[in-house]
Design a protein around this motif. Structure first.
Motif, mmCIF file in Angstrom:
data_model
loop_
_atom_site.group_PDB
_atom_site.id
_atom_site.type_symbol
_atom_site.label_atom_id
_atom_site.label_comp_id
_atom_site.label_asym_id
_atom_site.label_seq_id
_atom_site.Cartn_x
_atom_site.Cartn_y
_atom_site.Cartn_z
ATOM 1 N N MET A 50 3.495 -20.402 11.434
ATOM 2 C CA MET A 50 2.827 -19.440 12.269
ATOM 3 C C MET A 50 3.843 -18.774 13.192
ATOM 4 S SD MET A 50 -0.536 -20.178 14.463
ATOM 5 C CE MET A 50 -1.782 -20.824 13.432
ATOM 6 N N LYS A 51 3.772 -17.467 13.271
ATOM 7 C CA LYS A 51 4.676 -16.746 14.165
ATOM 8 C C LYS A 51 4.073 -16.673 15.552
ATOM 9 C CE LYS A 51 7.221 -13.488 11.390
ATOM 10 N NZ LYS A 51 7.458 -12.086 11.125
ATOM 11 N N SER A 52 4.921 -16.821 16.531
ATOM 12 C CA SER A 52 4.437 -16.654 17.889
ATOM 13 C C SER A 52 4.747 -15.224 18.340
ATOM 14 C CB SER A 52 5.095 -17.658 18.831
ATOM 15 O OG SER A 52 6.480 -17.400 18.894
ATOM 16 N N ILE A 53 3.827 -14.611 19.009
ATOM 17 C CA ILE A 53 3.986 -13.246 19.496
ATOM 18 C C ILE A 53 4.421 -13.303 20.948
ATOM 19 C CG2 ILE A 53 2.812 -11.076 19.950
ATOM 20 C CD1 ILE A 53 0.918 -11.759 17.680
ATOM 21 N N SER A 54 5.518 -12.651 21.220
ATOM 22 C CA SER A 54 6.019 -12.667 22.593
ATOM 23 C C SER A 54 5.177 -11.749 23.471
ATOM 24 C CB SER A 54 7.482 -12.233 22.631
ATOM 25 O OG SER A 54 7.584 -10.869 22.335
ATOM 26 N N THR A 55 5.284 -11.949 24.759
ATOM 27 C CA THR A 55 4.528 -11.111 25.690
ATOM 28 C C THR A 55 5.035 -9.680 25.670
ATOM 29 O OG1 THR A 55 5.982 -11.788 27.500
ATOM 30 C CG2 THR A 55 3.916 -13.001 27.222
ATOM 31 N N GLU A 56 6.326 -9.483 25.346
ATOM 32 C CA GLU A 56 6.874 -8.126 25.265
ATOM 33 C C GLU A 56 6.231 -7.355 24.114
ATOM 34 O OE1 GLU A 56 8.894 -6.544 27.357
ATOM 35 O OE2 GLU A 56 8.779 -8.315 28.619
ATOM 36 N N GLN A 57 6.033 -8.008 22.963
ATOM 37 C CA GLN A 57 5.382 -7.359 21.833
ATOM 38 C C GLN A 57 3.932 -7.023 22.163
ATOM 39 O OE1 GLN A 57 6.007 -10.289 18.802
ATOM 40 N NE2 GLN A 57 7.798 -9.217 17.960
ATOM 41 N N THR A 58 3.264 -7.936 22.835
ATOM 42 C CA THR A 58 1.875 -7.704 23.219
ATOM 43 C C THR A 58 1.771 -6.526 24.178
ATOM 44 O OG1 THR A 58 1.452 -10.059 22.991
ATOM 45 C CG2 THR A 58 -0.182 -8.779 24.161
ATOM 46 N N LYS A 59 2.694 -6.462 25.150
ATOM 47 C CA LYS A 59 2.695 -5.346 26.097
ATOM 48 C C LYS A 59 2.987 -4.037 25.385
ATOM 49 C CE LYS A 59 4.053 -7.907 30.215
ATOM 50 N NZ LYS A 59 5.125 -8.128 31.197
ATOM 51 N N GLY A 60 3.917 -4.080 24.416
ATOM 52 C CA GLY A 60 4.241 -2.872 23.655
ATOM 53 C C GLY A 60 3.053 -2.385 22.852
ATOM 54 N N ASN A 61 2.336 -3.305 22.196
ATOM 55 C CA ASN A 61 1.145 -2.934 21.430
ATOM 56 C C ASN A 61 0.067 -2.387 22.338
ATOM 57 O OD1 ASN A 61 2.401 -3.772 19.090
ATOM 58 N ND2 ASN A 61 1.444 -5.794 19.102
ATOM 59 N N HIS A 62 -0.084 -2.999 23.509
ATOM 60 C CA HIS A 62 -1.088 -2.547 24.468
ATOM 61 C C HIS A 62 -0.761 -1.138 24.943
ATOM 62 C CE1 HIS A 62 -3.527 -1.955 27.889
ATOM 63 N NE2 HIS A 62 -3.667 -3.181 28.290
ATOM 64 N N ARG A 63 0.505 -0.873 25.245
ATOM 65 C CA ARG A 63 0.904 0.466 25.693
ATOM 66 C C ARG A 63 0.665 1.499 24.615
ATOM 67 N NH1 ARG A 63 6.138 -1.950 28.085
ATOM 68 N NH2 ARG A 63 5.445 -2.480 30.177
ATOM 69 N N ASP A 64 0.969 1.153 23.351
ATOM 70 C CA ASP A 64 0.739 2.079 22.252
ATOM 71 C C ASP A 64 -0.743 2.396 22.102
ATOM 72 O OD1 ASP A 64 3.435 2.195 21.709
ATOM 73 O OD2 ASP A 64 3.341 0.684 20.117
ATOM 74 N N LEU A 65 -1.585 1.372 22.227
ATOM 75 C CA LEU A 65 -3.027 1.568 22.113
ATOM 76 C C LEU A 65 -3.540 2.459 23.241
ATOM 77 C CD1 LEU A 65 -5.700 0.927 20.718
ATOM 78 C CD2 LEU A 65 -5.865 -1.094 22.185
ATOM 79 N N VAL A 66 -3.087 2.195 24.462
ATOM 80 C CA VAL A 66 -3.503 3.011 25.607
ATOM 81 C C VAL A 66 -3.038 4.448 25.422
ATOM 82 C CG1 VAL A 66 -3.180 3.354 28.081
ATOM 83 C CG2 VAL A 66 -3.641 1.072 27.207
ATOM 84 N N ARG A 67 -1.811 4.636 24.937
ATOM 85 C CA ARG A 67 -1.284 5.977 24.704
ATOM 86 C C ARG A 67 -2.119 6.728 23.668
ATOM 87 N NH1 ARG A 67 4.189 4.955 23.695
ATOM 88 N NH2 ARG A 67 4.468 4.992 25.939
#
Length: 88
Positions: A1-18
């Motif tokens: 199982m891959k762990s998702i870093s908080t930086e990736q989560t923040k990046g995905n969140h920013r892309d979604l908001v954008r």
């Protein structure tokens, strides 16, 4: 199982908001454009109309600004495509 870093989560969140902000902006621009075009007597006769004089003025400014921007983009493209002499 891959762990998702908080930086990736923040990046995905920013892309979604954008993307959401972009979609909302497009919808608002369409409604505002229809409002102005109806007031200017150009299109959308069944929608609520902006005051005629203001709508015509704003439509005129938008069209002229768009044409100037387009001509500047074309001139820049041609300038870069043709190239410039090296020893000016």
């Amino acid at each position: 199982m891959k762990s998702i870093s908080t930086e990736q989560t923040k990046g995905n969140h920013r892309d979604l908001v954008r993307k959401i902000i972009k979609c909302i902006s497009v919808v608002l621009a369409i409604f505002f454009g229809a409002y102005l075009l109806n007031g200017a007597g150009v299109a959308f006769p069944s929608w609520f109309a902006a005051p005629t004089a203001i709508a015509k003025f704003i439509v005129m400014i938008i069209v002229l600004t768009s044409l100037v921007k387009t001509m500047i983009l074309i001139a820049n493209f041609l300038y870069n495509w043709i190239g410039t002499p090296k020893d000016r």
